[in-house]
Design a protein around this motif. Structure first.
Motif, short mmCIF file in Angstrom:
data_model
loop_
_atom_site.label_atom_id
_atom_site.label_comp_id
_atom_site.label_asym_id
_atom_site.label_seq_id
_atom_site.Cartn_x
_atom_site.Cartn_y
_atom_site.Cartn_z
N THR A 93 0.82 -1.21 0.00
CA THR A 93 0.00 0.00 0.00
C THR A 93 0.85 1.26 0.00
O THR A 93 0.61 2.19 -0.77
CB THR A 93 -0.94 0.00 1.22
OG1 THR A 93 -1.77 -1.15 1.18
CG2 THR A 93 -1.81 1.26 1.21
N ASP A 94 1.84 1.33 0.86
CA ASP A 94 2.59 2.56 1.09
C ASP A 94 3.71 2.75 0.07
O ASP A 94 4.31 1.79 -0.40
CB ASP A 94 3.20 2.56 2.49
CG ASP A 94 2.15 2.54 3.58
OD1 ASP A 94 0.98 2.83 3.27
OD2 ASP A 94 2.49 2.23 4.74
N GLY A 119 3.99 2.87 -4.18
CA GLY A 119 2.77 2.78 -3.40
C GLY A 119 1.55 2.56 -4.27
O GLY A 119 1.64 2.33 -5.47
N GLY A 120 0.37 2.62 -3.65
CA GLY A 120 -0.88 2.49 -4.40
C GLY A 120 -1.38 1.08 -4.53
O GLY A 120 -2.35 0.83 -5.24
N LYS A 161 0.51 -4.47 8.46
CA LYS A 161 0.29 -4.32 7.03
C LYS A 161 0.80 -5.54 6.27
O LYS A 161 1.63 -6.29 6.77
CB LYS A 161 0.97 -3.05 6.52
CG LYS A 161 0.36 -1.78 7.11
CD LYS A 161 0.95 -0.54 6.49
CE LYS A 161 0.27 0.71 7.06
NZ LYS A 161 0.78 1.95 6.44
N THR A 162 0.30 -5.70 5.06
CA THR A 162 0.69 -6.83 4.22
C THR A 162 1.49 -6.33 3.02
O THR A 162 1.34 -5.19 2.59
CB THR A 162 -0.54 -7.61 3.72
OG1 THR A 162 -1.38 -6.73 2.98
CG2 THR A 162 -1.31 -8.20 4.89
N PHE A 163 2.33 -7.21 2.50
CA PHE A 163 2.98 -6.96 1.21
C PHE A 163 3.09 -8.28 0.47
O PHE A 163 3.04 -9.35 1.07
CB PHE A 163 4.33 -6.25 1.36
CG PHE A 163 5.43 -7.07 1.99
CD1 PHE A 163 6.41 -7.67 1.21
CD2 PHE A 163 5.50 -7.22 3.37
CE1 PHE A 163 7.43 -8.40 1.78
CE2 PHE A 163 6.53 -7.96 3.95
CZ PHE A 163 7.49 -8.54 3.15
N TYR A 164 3.22 -8.18 -0.86
CA TYR A 164 3.20 -9.36 -1.72
C TYR A 164 4.44 -9.38 -2.61
O TYR A 164 4.89 -8.33 -3.08
CB TYR A 164 1.94 -9.36 -2.59
CG TYR A 164 0.65 -9.39 -1.82
CD1 TYR A 164 -0.04 -10.58 -1.63
CD2 TYR A 164 0.13 -8.23 -1.26
CE1 TYR A 164 -1.24 -10.61 -0.91
CE2 TYR A 164 -1.06 -8.25 -0.54
CZ TYR A 164 -1.73 -9.44 -0.37
OH TYR A 164 -2.91 -9.46 0.34
N ILE A 165 4.96 -10.57 -2.85
CA ILE A 165 6.17 -10.74 -3.67
C ILE A 165 5.94 -11.85 -4.68
O ILE A 165 5.31 -12.88 -4.38
CB ILE A 165 7.39 -11.06 -2.79
CG1 ILE A 165 7.77 -9.84 -1.93
CG2 ILE A 165 8.58 -11.50 -3.63
CD1 ILE A 165 8.88 -10.11 -0.95
N ASP A 166 6.48 -11.68 -5.88
CA ASP A 166 6.43 -12.73 -6.89
C ASP A 166 7.65 -12.59 -7.81
O ASP A 166 8.26 -11.51 -7.89
CB ASP A 166 5.14 -12.59 -7.72
CG ASP A 166 4.85 -13.83 -8.55
OD1 ASP A 166 5.47 -14.88 -8.29
OD2 ASP A 166 4.01 -13.75 -9.46
N ASP A 167 8.03 -13.65 -8.45
CA ASP A 167 9.05 -13.65 -9.51
C ASP A 167 10.36 -13.01 -9.08
O ASP A 167 10.77 -11.98 -9.62
CB ASP A 167 8.52 -12.95 -10.77
CG ASP A 167 7.36 -13.70 -11.40
OD1 ASP A 167 7.38 -14.94 -11.34
OD2 ASP A 167 6.44 -13.05 -11.93
#
Length: 304
Positions: A93-94, A119-120, A161-167
């Protein structure tokens, strides 16, 4: 630390069969930790046709300070010395600096790099360069223990808060399955096949509090490794952008440069290519692209 300007990279959306993939979510059970250490509640989740890693930042019930404010992926003996460009897709998000730290065995070295996330809550490709900076010679060809990812730098910020990771990938030119940086200068003779990705451009990275616009030129790097007697350069299976063969042709005037095969992508005329993976313009991988504009092998292609 203040951001100077945004990092915008097309090249890191390139996907090739011969990259070194550290984590891509595939082949993992949904709900498993996907190989990450148990920091920040790692969980594999479904997002469309993709499996991505979700993390939730939290206070520590025990252990060392801020342990659950980063994600940690063991990388074993991956050769970061030969492949220095790390990319990953990130969503949170941030807007903030996101730090990655490559840790050696028993804390032998800790090489840090930062890049800016806008962010966003949208996917962005993050790029980190380990070939520059005061500690670049600390990177080794073996013994790289773990890659730690701090979405709020090395702090306890972002709790809950959450965050996402890929590749998570290492992306540079490769020869015989190894990064071209491992080859001695002027050592590649005769017929040479390059895989991985080949590009040219600039991006920003930091290691000392100041933002550095780093220039990279993989075509010049290949020329540096080629012997003047090299006769053929096959790049048909490498992702490429901003092609510039000037340095290579100047060193090897008679060299044949092969840029396409029956399964490589040089042009896409309304058909799905066999040897490509597709990303939409938000950087999300698309398993079955329909009509529209996509990124495939570092190029914009229109599916009809």
């Amino acid at each position: 630390m203040k951001k100077i300007f945004l990092l915008g990279m097309l090249f890191a959306a390139t996907v090739c069969n011969a990259q070194v993939v550290l984590w891509d979510g595939e082949g993992k059970e949904t709900g498993s930790d996907g190989g990450f250490w148990g920091r920040a509640e790692p969980t594999v989740v479904e997002e469309g046709d993709n499996k991505v890693m979700k993390f939730t930042l939290k206070a520590n019930p025990g252990g060392w300070g801020d342990e659950h404010h980063n994600a940690a992926l063991p990388v074993g003996d991956v050769d970061f010395k030969a492949l220095r460009r790390l990319t990953m897709r990130l969503k949170m998000t941030d807007a903030h600096n996101v730090l990655v730290q490559l840790e050696g065995k028993n804390g032998a070295y800790n090489a840090e790099r930062l890049a800016w996330y806008d962010g966003g809550d949208g996917w962005k490709v993050m790029v980190y360069e380990f070939a520059a900076g005061p500690d670049f010679e600390k990177i080794t060809d073996t013994g790289n223990n773990v890659l730690a990812i701090w979405p709020y730098e090395k702090s306890a910020a972002g709790e809950g808060k959450t965050f996402y990771i890929d590749d998570i990938k290492l992306e540079e030119p490769m020869v015989n399955g190894k990064g071209i940086r491992a080859c001695a200068d002027n050592s590649l003779t005769g017929e040479v096949k390059i895989t991985g990705v080949i590009g040219k451009g600039t991006y920003q990275c930091t290691w000392d509090g100041d933002w550095h616009p780093e220039a990279y030129d993989d075509y010049a790097l290949i020329a540096q490794k080629l012997a003047s007697t090299a006769t053929k350069l096959d790049v048909s299976e490498a992702g490429r952008w901003d092609e510039d063969w000037t340095a290579i042709q100047a060193k090897c005037p008679s060299i044949e440069i092969v840029t396409s095969t029956s399964t490589a992508i040089s042009e896409v005329r309304g058909q799905k290519a066999v040897a490509a993976e597709y990303f939409n313009l938000a950087g999300q991988r698309v398993a079955q692209p329909q009509k529209g504009l996509y990124i495939a092998n570092g190029k914009k292609v229109m599916m009809k």
